[in-house]
Enzyme design. Structure first.
Site, PDB file in Angstrom:
ATOM      1  N   GLY A  59       0.827  -1.201   0.000  1.00 53.98           N
ATOM      2  CA  GLY A  59       0.000   0.000   0.000  1.00 53.98           C
ATOM      3  C   GLY A  59       0.859   1.247   0.000  1.00 53.98           C
ATOM      4  N   CYS A  86       5.289  -6.129   1.543  1.00 54.75           N
ATOM      5  CA  CYS A  86       5.629  -4.711   1.652  1.00 54.75           C
ATOM      6  C   CYS A  86       4.910  -4.082   2.850  1.00 54.75           C
ATOM      7  CB  CYS A  86       5.331  -3.999   0.335  1.00 54.75           C
ATOM      8  SG  CYS A  86       6.183  -2.417   0.155  1.00 54.75           S
ATOM      9  N   TYR A  87       3.922  -3.218   2.626  1.00 52.15           N
ATOM     10  CA  TYR A  87       3.169  -2.624   3.727  1.00 52.15           C
ATOM     11  C   TYR A  87       2.561  -3.710   4.607  1.00 52.15           C
ATOM     12  CZ  TYR A  87      -0.126   0.552   6.102  1.00 52.15           C
ATOM     13  OH  TYR A  87      -0.829   1.271   7.039  1.00 52.15           O
ATOM     14  N   HIS A 174       8.036  -7.410  -3.810  1.00 52.52           N
ATOM     15  CA  HIS A 174       6.777  -7.848  -4.435  1.00 52.52           C
ATOM     16  C   HIS A 174       6.996  -9.121  -5.257  1.00 52.52           C
ATOM     17  CE1 HIS A 174       4.282  -4.311  -3.463  1.00 52.52           C
ATOM     18  NE2 HIS A 174       5.444  -3.663  -3.482  1.00 52.52           N
ATOM     19  N   GLU A 176       4.730 -10.847  -6.661  1.00 51.57           N
ATOM     20  CA  GLU A 176       3.689 -10.997  -7.675  1.00 51.57           C
ATOM     21  C   GLU A 176       4.043 -10.374  -9.010  1.00 51.57           C
ATOM     22  OE1 GLU A 176       2.561  -7.236  -5.317  1.00 51.57           O
ATOM     23  OE2 GLU A 176       3.624  -9.123  -5.003  1.00 51.57           O
ATOM     24  N   SER A 229     -22.506  -9.570 -27.391  1.00 54.14           N
ATOM     25  CA  SER A 229     -21.755  -8.541 -28.120  1.00 54.14           C
ATOM     26  C   SER A 229     -20.731  -9.123 -29.079  1.00 54.14           C
ATOM     27  CB  SER A 229     -21.039  -7.629 -27.125  1.00 54.14           C
ATOM     28  OG  SER A 229     -19.973  -8.319 -26.491  1.00 54.14           O
ATOM     29  N   GLY A 230     -20.368 -10.387 -28.881  1.00 53.81           N
ATOM     30  CA  GLY A 230     -19.290 -10.986 -29.662  1.00 53.81           C
ATOM     31  C   GLY A 230     -17.951 -10.851 -28.986  1.00 53.81           C
ATOM     32  N   GLY A 231     -17.906 -10.130 -27.850  1.00 47.60           N
ATOM     33  CA  GLY A 231     -16.679 -10.025 -27.074  1.00 47.60           C
ATOM     34  C   GLY A 231     -16.452 -11.251 -26.218  1.00 47.60           C
ATOM     35  N   VAL A 232     -15.321 -11.290 -25.537  1.00 48.28           N
ATOM     36  CA  VAL A 232     -14.926 -12.476 -24.781  1.00 48.28           C
ATOM     37  C   VAL A 232     -15.923 -12.788 -23.664  1.00 48.28           C
ATOM     38  CG1 VAL A 232     -13.123 -13.512 -23.355  1.00 48.28           C
ATOM     39  CG2 VAL A 232     -12.494 -12.043 -25.279  1.00 48.28           C
ATOM     40  N   ASP A 233     -16.231 -11.793 -22.836  1.00 45.84           N
ATOM     41  CA  ASP A 233     -17.023 -12.061 -21.634  1.00 45.84           C
ATOM     42  C   ASP A 233     -18.437 -12.540 -21.965  1.00 45.84           C
ATOM     43  OD1 ASP A 233     -14.775 -11.162 -20.289  1.00 45.84           O
ATOM     44  OD2 ASP A 233     -15.541  -9.135 -20.046  1.00 45.84           O
ATOM     45  N   SER A 234     -19.124 -11.816 -22.842  1.00 44.57           N
ATOM     46  CA  SER A 234     -20.502 -12.222 -23.158  1.00 44.57           C
ATOM     47  C   SER A 234     -20.532 -13.544 -23.920  1.00 44.57           C
ATOM     48  CB  SER A 234     -21.222 -11.123 -23.948  1.00 44.57           C
ATOM     49  OG  SER A 234     -20.713 -11.003 -25.257  1.00 44.57           O
ATOM     50  N   SER A 235     -19.511 -13.811 -24.737  1.00 42.14           N
ATOM     51  CA  SER A 235     -19.465 -15.066 -25.493  1.00 42.14           C
ATOM     52  C   SER A 235     -19.290 -16.265 -24.564  1.00 42.14           C
ATOM     53  CB  SER A 235     -18.326 -15.024 -26.516  1.00 42.14           C
ATOM     54  OG  SER A 235     -18.516 -13.984 -27.451  1.00 42.14           O
ATOM     55  N   LYS A 374     -10.081 -11.813 -16.334  1.00 48.08           N
ATOM     56  CA  LYS A 374     -10.175 -11.970 -17.785  1.00 48.08           C
ATOM     57  C   LYS A 374      -9.404 -13.186 -18.283  1.00 48.08           C
ATOM     58  CE  LYS A 374     -11.519  -9.181 -20.501  1.00 48.08           C
ATOM     59  NZ  LYS A 374     -12.832  -8.958 -21.174  1.00 48.08           N
TER      60      LYS A 374
END
Length: 518
Positions: A59, A86-87, A174, A176, A229-235, A374
């Site tokens: 943070g 870290c923090y 870090h 990550e 929509s044809g995008g990743v999430d809705s597909s 995603k």
């Protein structure tokens, strides 16, 4: 059935680090289910969640100030393994009797780390010295009782500390971020060697559980509406729900006339036909273009497109109803985006183009992807057999080409942009640069430039092409496309798209620019 039912949970307490979501993604990549919660989540809520372990994020604050975010020592007494980063490490130190002070020398960037104790966190490391990523202005000055030094750097003698008896560990760096060598190995050691996770968070298991959960939610007779929509999430959401309830899912694909070239056919072929979705395409291009006449201000264009979309979507729902549920491709970053380290936010942002529809349409909300990042959505899509070119498509704005045409949106402007952008995407695909960039697109500018074609003078429009590279879309660098590729793209657009005689390349980073132009 809760999303986490049957899974061993790890909770990440967020103290405001820019890397908090990255911590969660790394943990998920190691097949451990985790959730991000604000640092001040009530301890009663944590007991209810019953995590197997916790990670305290970094943070921007300093524990040397009274106003900095703090937690109760009760969290340390829960008796579960905790890793502070870290923090978060400094917080563990303070709560267990150590001292945190301002460092004489702040440390940002790479630093060589030397392992002093190769057990626990550092077991099995290929070398006893490797680079880590530092970003701190404070340091642990004296260790709490029972803690030992596990690793150090030239500027941070307490770069990694641990109390194996209490399973409390801290890292000043870090693990990550990709700049830290062996960071994934270190997190894996914490999750598996110290905490004893089983690694049960996989795409295959998610699909199995999500199908069961959707069937329980929707029941045997209810019907679901999804705006495709044809995008990743809705597909991915569409194929997942269809796997659970079949034709009781209706996918409505609104052709607003502002889509990419041949997009309607591609979506109908790859999702409707190939994935056997119950899908309806609503041709509404003329309606959208009529509503956009004379409008040039970006925010007004967005509002008009959003309003008309809702009207068209509602008409389709009434025509094909009755429908009981509205499905959306909400993902985890949508859910946590507005949660502040100063306390839980009371509002969550509206999602996608159909934000606000549930109240108006009196439908229950179904969000089967809301716990996924995603990259996990793409992994689930692969498990479901969705074609790779759908899963790896670059983001496309909800208002479509309406906000990539600067100035008034007309049918001719849409045609010009569709043709130019199709050429750009074709050359990126053939060169391999589409896969190397995070988002690429063409913008049609409301200016004309003088040119010469053959022996004739031309006075035509300017197209700007953009390509960026980013991990999180919060910041982005422009992509260094090769000069010969830029030349080929420019030549093809000017030669093949009548109405454009000049192409420019956008070399602005975010910030100060945004990725989209409008």
């Amino acid at each position: 059935m809760a999303p986490t039912a049957g899974h061993q949970l790890l909770v990440i307490l967020d103290f405001g680090s820019q890397y908090t979501q990255l911590i969660a993604r790394r943990v998920r990549e190691l097949n451990v289910y985790c959730e991000i919660h604000p640092f001040d989540v009530p301890i009663e809520k944590l007991r209810e969640l019953n995590p197997k372990a916790m990670i305290f994020s970094g943070g921007p604050a300093s524990l040397t100030r009274e106003t900095s975010p703090r937690i109760s020592s009760e969290l340390i007494e829960l008796g579960i393994p905790i890793l502070g980063i870290c923090y978060g490490m400094q917080m563990i130190s303070e709560l267990t009797g150590g001292a945190v002070v301002n460092a004489r020398r702040r440390e940002y960037g790479r630093a060589p780390l030397h392992i002093d104790n190769d057990a626990d966190l550092f077991a099995g490391m290929p070398t006893d010295t490797f680079d880590v990523w530092m970003s701190h202005g404070d340091k642990v000055d004296s260790l709490p009782e029972g803690f030992t030094i596990l690793a150090s750097t030239g500027n941070a003698p307490h770069a990694a500390i641990g109390n194996p008896g209490r399973k409390l560990y801290g890292l000043q760096f870090h693990p990550e971020v990709s700049h830290t060598t062996n960071g994934t190995k270190l997190l894996s050691n914490f999750l598996y060697n110290i905490c004893g996770y089983e690694g049960d968070w996989t795409p295959k298991r998610f699909v199995e559980e999500a199908v069961q959960r959707i069937r329980q939610q929707v029941g045997d007779t209810d019907h679901v509406l999804l705006g495709l929509s044809g995008g990743v999430d809705s597909s991915v959401a569409a194929v997942l729900i269809s796997k659970a309830i079949g034709d009781r899912l209706l996918c409505v694909f609104v052709d607003n006339g502002l889509l990419r070239k041949d997009e309607v056919r591609q979506v109908e072929d790859t999702l409707g036909a190939a994935m056997h979705l119950n899908m309806v395409t609503v041709p509404a291009g003329d309606r959208f273009l009529n509503e956009l006449k004379g409008i040039t201000e970006p925010e007004q264009k967005r509002k008009v497109i959003g309003r008309v979309f809702i009207e068209v979507f509602e008409d389709a729902a009434q025509t094909h109803g009755p429908l009981d549920w509205l499905a959306q491709g909400t993902i985890y970053p949508d859910v946590i985006e507005s949660v502040s380290t100063r306390g839980p936010s009371a509002t969550i942002k509206s999602h996608h183009n159909v934000g606000g529809l549930p109240d108006r349409m009196k439908m229950k909300l179904l969000e089967p992807l809301r716990e996924l990042f995603k990259d996990e959505v793409r992994a689930v899509g692969r498990e479901l057999g969705i074609e790779e070119h759908i899963l790896m498509r670059h983001p496309f704005p909800g208002p479509g080409l309406g906000v990539r045409i600067l100035g008034e949106v007309t049918a001719e402007q849409v045609r010009l942009l569709q043709e130019a952008d199709a050429i750009y995407m074709d050359e990126l695909e053939k060169s391999g640069w589409y896969q190397k960039t995070s988002q690429s697109f063409t913008v049609l500018l409301p200016v004309r430039a003088v040119g010469v074609m053959g022996d004739e003078r031309t006075y035509e429009q300017v197209a700007a092409i953009r390509a960026v590279i980013t991990n999180d879309f919060m910041t982005a660098d422009w992509a260094p496309l090769p000069h010969d590729l830029l030349s080929k793209i420019s030549t093809r657009i000017i030669n093949e798209v009548r109405g454009i005689n000049r192409v420019v390349y956008d070399i602005s980073s975010k910030p100060p620019a945004t990725i989209e132009w409008e």
